[in-house]
Design a protein around this motif. Structure first.
Motif, PDB file in Angstrom:
ATOM      1  N   UNK A  92       1.226  14.978 -17.498  1.00 32.40           N
ATOM      2  CA  UNK A  92       2.003  16.088 -17.189  1.00 32.40           C
ATOM      3  C   UNK A  92       3.436  15.850 -17.968  1.00 32.40           C
ATOM      4  N   UNK A  93       3.898  14.555 -18.148  1.00 33.24           N
ATOM      5  CA  UNK A  93       5.022  14.527 -18.684  1.00 33.24           C
ATOM      6  C   UNK A  93       5.064  14.384 -19.911  1.00 33.24           C
ATOM      7  N   UNK A  94       4.871  15.470 -20.836  1.00 30.08           N
ATOM      8  CA  UNK A  94       4.452  15.378 -22.087  1.00 30.08           C
ATOM      9  C   UNK A  94       5.836  15.696 -23.140  1.00 30.08           C
ATOM     10  N   UNK A  95       7.027  15.728 -22.371  1.00 32.89           N
ATOM     11  CA  UNK A  95       8.211  15.839 -23.086  1.00 32.89           C
ATOM     12  C   UNK A  95       9.012  14.577 -23.293  1.00 32.89           C
ATOM     13  N   UNK A  96       9.735  14.447 -24.493  1.00 36.26           N
ATOM     14  CA  UNK A  96      10.509  13.144 -24.717  1.00 36.26           C
ATOM     15  C   UNK A  96      11.414  12.758 -23.685  1.00 36.26           C
ATOM     16  N   UNK A  97      11.557  11.511 -23.252  1.00 35.85           N
ATOM     17  CA  UNK A  97      12.258  10.926 -22.342  1.00 35.85           C
ATOM     18  C   UNK A  97      11.553   9.938 -21.559  1.00 35.85           C
TER      19      UNK A  97
END
Length: 133
Positions: A92-97
């Motif tokens: 689910x955390x597929x954003x940079x960071x």
């Protein structure tokens, strides 16, 4: 039997502290999450004023970086590059960071940050990881 390094409580606290210092030095209000190599939460620090949703996003970025064994920026770039089928991956955390913690070539955990621009989230995560060498 194989052995591997793991994150201890003192290392988790060092990561959280260094990441918080990086965020505060830049005037950024974020949430910082640390996970083990299986993506399970080990530590969370939500700075004053950070949006409640950032706790969820930071945790998912850490989980995705840990189980995916790479920075979440790679996943975001794959999707933005047209590989939309990757959206069906169980992450689910597929954003940079989200940034993995790597020791001796092994992922032993990850740090996820949410609250500012994605590249700034990654900057904070990397500052936290740098604190433990």
């Amino acid at each position: 039997m194989q052995t591997k390094p793991v994150l201890s409580l003192s290392e988790i606290n060092a990561i959280l502290e260094a990441a918080q210092q990086e965020a505060e030095a830049n005037g950024w209000v974020v949430t910082i999450a640390v996970a083990d190599d299986g993506g399970h939460p080990l530590g969370l620090r939500r700075l004053d004023g950070a949006a409640p949703m950032s706790s969820y996003v930071a945790t998912e970025k850490a989980r995705s970086a840990a189980v995916g064994r790479k920075e979440t920026k790679v996943f975001e770039e794959m999707i933005n590059g047209g590989r939309s089928a990757f959206l069906s991956a169980p992450l689910e955390g597929l954003l940079e960071g989200g940034v993995p913690v790597i020791v001796d070539g092994q992922v032993i955990g990850a740090v996820g940050v949410s609250g500012v621009k994605s590249d700034q989230d990654a900057q904070i995560a990397k500052a936290g990881i740098a604190a433990i060498g």
